[in-house]
Structures are given as structure tokens and as C-alpha cells.
Design a protein around this motif. Structure first.
Motif, PDB file in Angstrom:
ATOM      1  N   PHE A 384      12.479   5.738  14.652  1.00  0.00           N
ATOM      2  CA  PHE A 384      12.737   5.343  15.899  1.00  0.00           C
ATOM      3  C   PHE A 384      11.906   4.700  16.605  1.00  0.00           C
ATOM      4  O   PHE A 384      11.789   3.595  17.326  1.00  0.00           O
ATOM      5  CB  PHE A 384      13.672   6.497  16.528  1.00  0.00           C
ATOM      6  N   THR A 385      10.743   5.535  16.702  1.00  0.00           N
ATOM      7  CA  THR A 385       9.328   5.260  17.650  1.00  0.00           C
ATOM      8  C   THR A 385       8.902   3.922  17.035  1.00  0.00           C
ATOM      9  O   THR A 385       8.089   3.260  17.685  1.00  0.00           O
ATOM     10  CB  THR A 385       8.711   6.509  17.895  1.00  0.00           C
ATOM     11  N   THR A 386       8.821   4.001  15.687  1.00  0.00           N
ATOM     12  CA  THR A 386       8.163   2.786  15.221  1.00  0.00           C
ATOM     13  C   THR A 386       8.720   1.434  15.578  1.00  0.00           C
ATOM     14  O   THR A 386       8.328   0.467  15.730  1.00  0.00           O
ATOM     15  CB  THR A 386       7.983   2.865  13.611  1.00  0.00           C
ATOM     16  N   VAL A 387      10.200   1.488  15.445  1.00  0.00           N
ATOM     17  CA  VAL A 387      10.922   0.430  15.789  1.00  0.00           C
ATOM     18  C   VAL A 387      10.848  -0.064  17.213  1.00  0.00           C
ATOM     19  O   VAL A 387      10.545  -1.070  17.342  1.00  0.00           O
ATOM     20  CB  VAL A 387      12.531   0.827  15.384  1.00  0.00           C
ATOM     21  N   ILE A 388      10.882   1.154  18.098  1.00  0.00           N
ATOM     22  CA  ILE A 388      10.650   0.713  19.620  1.00  0.00           C
ATOM     23  C   ILE A 388       9.314   0.187  19.711  1.00  0.00           C
ATOM     24  O   ILE A 388       9.178  -0.799  20.484  1.00  0.00           O
ATOM     25  CB  ILE A 388      11.102   2.111  20.393  1.00  0.00           C
ATOM     26  N   GLY A 389       8.467   1.035  19.014  1.00  0.00           N
ATOM     27  CA  GLY A 389       7.030   0.722  19.320  1.00  0.00           C
ATOM     28  C   GLY A 389       6.820  -0.939  18.933  1.00  0.00           C
ATOM     29  O   GLY A 389       6.132  -1.804  19.491  1.00  0.00           O
ATOM     30  N   THR A 390       7.061  -1.453  17.856  1.00  0.00           N
ATOM     31  CA  THR A 390       7.029  -2.649  17.435  1.00  0.00           C
ATOM     32  C   THR A 390       7.515  -3.856  17.910  1.00  0.00           C
ATOM     33  O   THR A 390       7.053  -4.512  18.421  1.00  0.00           O
ATOM     34  CB  THR A 390       7.196  -2.786  15.715  1.00  0.00           C
ATOM     35  N   LEU A 391       8.909  -3.411  18.456  1.00  0.00           N
ATOM     36  CA  LEU A 391       9.675  -4.154  19.290  1.00  0.00           C
ATOM     37  C   LEU A 391       9.002  -4.579  20.724  1.00  0.00           C
ATOM     38  O   LEU A 391       9.083  -5.723  21.020  1.00  0.00           O
ATOM     39  CB  LEU A 391      11.187  -3.790  19.498  1.00  0.00           C
ATOM     40  N   VAL A 392       8.576  -3.579  21.330  1.00  0.00           N
ATOM     41  CA  VAL A 392       8.166  -3.444  22.623  1.00  0.00           C
ATOM     42  C   VAL A 392       6.705  -3.922  22.745  1.00  0.00           C
ATOM     43  O   VAL A 392       6.419  -4.915  23.468  1.00  0.00           O
ATOM     44  CB  VAL A 392       8.288  -2.284  23.408  1.00  0.00           C
ATOM     45  N   VAL A 393       5.659  -3.450  21.870  1.00  0.00           N
ATOM     46  CA  VAL A 393       4.466  -3.671  21.934  1.00  0.00           C
ATOM     47  C   VAL A 393       4.232  -5.012  21.471  1.00  0.00           C
ATOM     48  O   VAL A 393       3.634  -6.242  21.976  1.00  0.00           O
ATOM     49  CB  VAL A 393       3.632  -2.793  21.322  1.00  0.00           C
ATOM     50  N   GLN A 394       4.525  -5.179  20.261  1.00  0.00           N
ATOM     51  CA  GLN A 394       4.499  -6.527  19.483  1.00  0.00           C
ATOM     52  C   GLN A 394       5.180  -7.640  20.027  1.00  0.00           C
ATOM     53  O   GLN A 394       4.784  -8.762  20.327  1.00  0.00           O
ATOM     54  CB  GLN A 394       4.591  -6.524  18.150  1.00  0.00           C
ATOM     55  N   GLY A 395       6.740  -7.338  20.349  1.00  0.00           N
ATOM     56  CA  GLY A 395       7.295  -8.250  20.960  1.00  0.00           C
ATOM     57  C   GLY A 395       7.032  -8.900  22.313  1.00  0.00           C
ATOM     58  O   GLY A 395       6.995 -10.205  22.602  1.00  0.00           O
ATOM     59  N   LEU A 396       6.482  -8.101  23.188  1.00  0.00           N
ATOM     60  CA  LEU A 396       6.080  -8.484  24.501  1.00  0.00           C
ATOM     61  C   LEU A 396       4.693  -9.234  24.303  1.00  0.00           C
ATOM     62  O   LEU A 396       4.366  -9.887  25.138  1.00  0.00           O
ATOM     63  CB  LEU A 396       6.128  -7.270  25.356  1.00  0.00           C
ATOM     64  N   THR A 397       3.923  -8.747  23.527  1.00  0.00           N
ATOM     65  CA  THR A 397       2.423  -9.295  23.395  1.00  0.00           C
ATOM     66  C   THR A 397       2.476 -10.655  22.492  1.00  0.00           C
ATOM     67  O   THR A 397       1.426 -11.357  22.591  1.00  0.00           O
ATOM     68  CB  THR A 397       1.309  -8.338  23.038  1.00  0.00           C
ATOM     69  N   LEU A 398       3.327 -10.895  21.688  1.00  0.00           N
ATOM     70  CA  LEU A 398       3.343 -12.014  20.884  1.00  0.00           C
ATOM     71  C   LEU A 398       3.513 -13.244  21.683  1.00  0.00           C
ATOM     72  O   LEU A 398       2.528 -14.295  21.276  1.00  0.00           O
ATOM     73  CB  LEU A 398       4.431 -11.976  19.879  1.00  0.00           C
ATOM     74  N   PRO A 399       4.250 -13.484  22.694  1.00  0.00           N
ATOM     75  CA  PRO A 399       3.879 -14.794  23.396  1.00  0.00           C
ATOM     76  C   PRO A 399       2.775 -15.241  23.908  1.00  0.00           C
ATOM     77  O   PRO A 399       2.320 -16.060  23.929  1.00  0.00           O
ATOM     78  CB  PRO A 399       5.126 -14.640  24.432  1.00  0.00           C
ATOM     79  N   PRO A 400       2.070 -14.087  24.747  1.00  0.00           N
ATOM     80  CA  PRO A 400       0.637 -14.409  25.277  1.00  0.00           C
ATOM     81  C   PRO A 400      -0.488 -14.747  24.147  1.00  0.00           C
ATOM     82  O   PRO A 400      -1.158 -15.409  24.315  1.00  0.00           O
ATOM     83  CB  PRO A 400       0.517 -13.209  26.151  1.00  0.00           C
TER      84      PRO A 400
END
Length: 533
Positions: A384-400
């Protein structure tokens, strides 16, 4: 069965996804955040994720939709990087992340750690596709990410089964693992190949659009179930069938294509929204299961596994990108646009999703000897924490990150020019065919009707070229934009008259529906042209 919680989930998820379109935040991230926030709101039901529902009922239509929208030709052109990611990387991540968890978590058996590695190995098809579409990534990177996410679930599920067999004591060897992987992959592809031709034949020969679309909705479930019945990969069967049907969709009746596009767009929207909301809603379930684990150690384990997942992807992606180029001049000549930026984006675009959680929830409570499965609750929490971490951390930083790298965007002018040239060739062929038909006395038409056919054909030919031309100084629209806007205004005026005539009882409702459908088809054509522009 209480259906109200399900209706609430779908309705709220759809509302959040709709609101996300007005924000710079990708819909998957906003839905996960909404699920996390709602999970502790008093009165919100417990939505425990059931793998018996997700894998056979939610995964097939999502994969089928992604496969229909993918390009078979582009995937074939990029088969090497797609295979290296969807097979090689998943197996590497299973071993690397599993071993890292074994080193970090005291007392966790290596077999249980490898189960965790297999569970978190595959990036999510829905997350990758949704964010790639939103960001407008270069077409080759998008193709690679889509291709990887279509196939990697099959690799991960097979790796999970092998690791699970070793963890519960039913026995697993390297030979048995390789054999199971071969049976699952080749069997899934074989089932897909066996089904795709007869299913396409049925779609072409069914004359009723409602029947054709009913068949379309059943296809992914039938392909998945047929493959699983023979212990093959249902994921691969769905993907093979979807790619074939999408590649040959032009052979199906136009009414079917219109309905099918609308139906699958709605199904995809509802399922994607519900799936990401479900991810966030699992927080209370996994936290309650932690039991004796303290918050501090559990958080440290979560960070360590997340970092291992991210690092393993980069460790694989960069050599997988540049080593074949170093070894083959042919690859270097063919892929001249590959730079260090490409693998950096692909490496950072490894968001995990609902498939990882569904596999984790399918871990049995006990081993073959009847003992509790070692560290099962911790595996669920770390997934669960890996799924949330990748979605939030990578998902939010991928556009910039993409903006910072200044990756070349899609050349809209070049694409419009290619579209115009293609339309010109097609219009010339249509003009020749019309002349041949009108030369036959059986096709004699009054001059105004024949001229109308030529005008419509000329309109299609010129529409795309006009998008490349000058625009109105007053409105900023091209001539084609103004044409479509005026056409919609005229259709709106006609629609109002038809409704008024119905209200005055001069026509009945059945005639109104017939007249409105005719207008709707014309407006839909104008809308599609505007979307393409």
C-alpha cells in the motif's frame, strides 16, 4: 446485497475525476488523495479490495480499453524496449526489491520478501496511460510505457505464483518457475490468437449495433476467463485480442464504432475513477492489520521498500536503453533520437496501482502447513505505501521533470500537415470512385445531388488545410473553425424548432426522436472534427 456503497463510490469517484479536469493535478492523484481523506470520515463504509473482483472483473476491461487505443504497429516497432521492461524489468524488480526487503525487515523470510517483490514489481497500466496522455509525452515514450503496462501484469502474476509456492511450502524450483512462466505466457498468447479472428469475424457479420456492442463488452471477460481456465495468462489473452480488434476496427460497421467508442470511454472513465479511489480507501484496512508493528519501524520499512522500487527501475532502465545501442550499430542508426532524457523519464514513470494491491490481498492467510503466512500484514502495508508513494511522489513530480528536461513535444503543425496530405489522397480516390459510379446509368442522380456529393468531398479535403491557414483577426478562428461553429448553431436552431413542434402536438415523440438522432449524428461529426483540430 447493499448496493448503496457501490453507487456512492462510483458517483463520488466520477465527481472527483470530473473536477480534476479543471485542475493541474492528474485525476489519478486527486482520486487517491480523496480516497485517503474519505477513508477516515465517519460513516464511510469499509471498501476492502477483493482480488476476486479486481483481477477477473476490473482488470480485463481496463486492459482491453488500453489495448484498443494502442498502436499495434508502434508496439511492434518498439518490441525490444517493451519486452525488456515488461518481462526483464519485472523479474529483476522482483528479485531486487525482494532481497532489499529481506535485508531491511528483521525476521522476514526470503520467500515472503520475494512475494512482496513480485507484488510491487509491475507499474500500473491505468496510471501510466492516464498520466502519459495528460502530459503529452513524445509518442515513442508513450508507446513504450503503454506497451510495458499492457504486458507486465502477466509477468508479475506468474512471478508471484512461483514465489508464493515457495513461501507456503508447496515447492518451487527454477525449472518449475520457468515452465510455469512459459505455459502462462505462451498459453495466454495462444488463447488470444485463437480467439481474435473468430471474434472479429463475429463483429463484422453481426448487423445490429446493439448486439455488436454487447459482444464488445463481453470480449475482454471471455478472453480472460478462457485463458485462466487452461492456466494461461488471462492478461496476455485480453491484450492480444484487444490489439487485433483495435488494429482492424475500421472493418466494422460505422454505427458500431460510434457506439463502441462512447461505451468504452464511459466504462473506462468509471472504472479508472473507482479504481484509484479504492486505492486510497484501503488505508484503514492495511493500518489495522499491522498489529504489533510500531509506527516508526513500519514507516522505515515503507521508505526503504519505496526507495528500492525506485532505484531498481533506474538500475534496469539505463543499461536496457544504452547497452543494446552500444552493441548494435543497427539500433543506433534506427534510434537516433535516444538521449539520457528518455530513460530518465521512463525510469521515473513507474507508478504502481491497483493490480499490486489486488495481488497482495490474494496472499493466503496460512501456509501449506497451516501456520500463519509470514509477515502477511506487513506485506500488505508495504504494498500500500509503495503504491501511494509512487503515485504521489512520482506522479506529482513527473510533469515538472518533463518541463525541466524540455522534451520535444508533439509537432502539431507536422501532424496536421500529414493529416491534410492523407485526406487529400483519400479525397482524390473518392473523386475517382464517384466518377466511375456516376458513369454507370444505374447510378444516375439529378445534378444537384451529384454536386452535393462533390461539395461534401471537397469540404473534407479543404477542412484540414484550412487549419494550417490564416485565422480570423476578430475571433482567432480558422475558416474551418468558423464553419463548424456556424454548423452547430444551425443544428441548434433546427433542434429548437423540432421540440416546439412536438410541444405543439404537430409531431409525436417518436418522430422527434428520429429527427433529433439525425441532427445528433451531424453534430457528433462536427464535434469529432473539432476534437481532431
Amino acid at each position: 446485497m447493499d448496493v448503496m456503497p457501490l453507487l456512492m463510490l462510483v458517483a463520488v469517484a466520477a465527481a472527483v475525476a470530473g473536477a480534476a479536469r479543471r485542475t493541474p493535478v492528474p485525476a489519478p492523484l486527486l482520486l487517491v488523495a480523496a480516497g485517503l481523506a474519505a477513508s477516515y470520515v465517519p460513516g464511510v463504509p469499509d471498501y476492502t479490495l477483493d482480488p476476486g473482483v479486481v483481477l477477473p472483473l476490473l482488470l480485463p476491461p481496463l486492459l482491453h480499453t488500453a489495448a484498443l487505443d494502442s498502436s499495434y504497429l508502434d508496439l511492434r516497432a518498439n518490441v525490444r524496449p517493451v519486452a525488456l521492461l515488461s518481462v526483464g524489468y519485472v523479474l529483476f524488480a522482483t528479485l531486487a526489491v525482494g532481497y532489499a526487503a529481506f535485508l531491511v525487515v528483521p525476521g522476514m523470510p526470503l520467500t515472503a520478501a520475494l512475494v512482496l517483490g513480485a507484488v510491487v514489481a509491475p507499474p500500473d497500466a491505468v496510471a501510466a496511460t492516464a498520466i502519459a496522455r495528460r502530459l503529452g509525452l513524445p509518442s515513442r515514450i508513450t508507446t513504450i510505457l503503454q506497451g510495458e503496462s499492457l504486458v507486465n501484469d502477466a509477468t508479475a502474476i506468474t512471478a508471484y505464483k512461483v514465489a508464493l509456492a515457495a513461501a507456503i511450502g508447496t515447492g518451487a524450483t527454477w525449472g518449475a518457475g520457468i515452465e510455469e512462466f512459459a505455459v502462462a505466457s505462451l498459453g495466454g498468447i495462444g488463447v488470444g490468437l485463437a480467439l481474435m479472428v473468430p471474434l472479429h469475424w463475429l463483429r463484422k457479420h453481426l448487423r445490429e449495433p446493439l448486439l455488436q456492442n454487447t459482444l464488445s463488452l463481453l470480449i475482454p471477460f471471455a478472453a480472460y476467463a478462457a485463458a485462466e481456465e487452461v492456466h494461461a495468462s488471462g492478461v496476455l489473452a485480453v491484450v492480444v485480442v484487444g490489439l487485433w480488434l483495435g488494429h482492424h476496427a475500421w472493418q466494422v460497421d460505422f454505427a458500431t464504432r460510434l457506439q463502441e467508442a462512447a461505451v468504452w470511454k464511459m466504462v473506462s472513465f468509471v472504472l479508472e475513477s473507482a479504481v484509484f479511489a479504492l486505492i486510497g480507501l484501503q488505508l484503514p484496512v492495511v493500518v489495522r492489520g499491522l498489529g504489533d508493528y510500531g509506527a516508526g519501524p513500519a514507516a522505515w520499512y515503507a521508505v526503504a521498500v519505496f526507495l528500492a522500487v525506485v532505484a531498481a527501475r533506474f538500475v534496469w532502465v539505463f543499461p536496457a536503453t544504452f547497452l543494446p545501442r552500444a552493441l548494435s550499430a543497427r539500433i543506433r542508426d534506427r534510434e537516433t533520437d535516444t538521449t539520457w532524457k528518455n530513460p530518465l523519464v521512463v525510469g521515473w514513470a513507474g507508478m504502481r496501482g491497483v493490480v499490486s494491491l489486488a495481488i497482495a490481498f490474494s496472499i493466503p492467510l496460512t501456509t501449506g502447513a497451516g501456520a500463519p503466512f509470514p509477515e502477511r500484514n506487513l506485506v500488505l502495508f508495504l504494498t500500500f505505501t509503495t503504491v501511494i508513494g509512487t503515485l504521489v511522489v512520482q506522479g506529482l513530480t513527473l510533469p515538472p521533470l518533463i518541463r525541466l528536461l524540455r522534451l520535444p513535444a508533439r509537432d502539431s503543425a507536422a501532424e496536421t500537415l500529414a493529416e491534410a496530405q492523407a485526406q487529400n489522397e483519400a479525397s482524390l480516390a473518392a473523386e475517382r470512385r464517384l466518377d466511375e459510379l456516376l458513369a454507370d446509368e444505374r447510378n444516375a442522380l439529378p445534378a444537384p445531388l451529384a454536386d452535393r456529393l462533390r461539395v461534401v468531398m471537397e469540404r473534407r479535403r479543404n477542412a484540414v488545410w484550412e487549419r494550417l491557414g490564416t485565422v480570423s483577426a476578430a475571433t482567432g478562428e480558422s475558416a474551418d473553425d468558423i464553419y463548424r461553429r456556424l454548423a452547430r448553431e444551425m443544428i441548434g436552431a433546427e433542434r429548437e424548432v423540432f421540440v416546439r413542434l412536438r410541444d405543439e402536438r404537430r409531431i409525436d415523440d417518436e418522430m422527434l426522436r428520429t429527427l433529433l438522432r439525425r441532427l445528433d449524428l451531424e453534430e457528433a461529426a462536427a464535434y469529432r472534427e473539432e476534437g481532431a483540430a
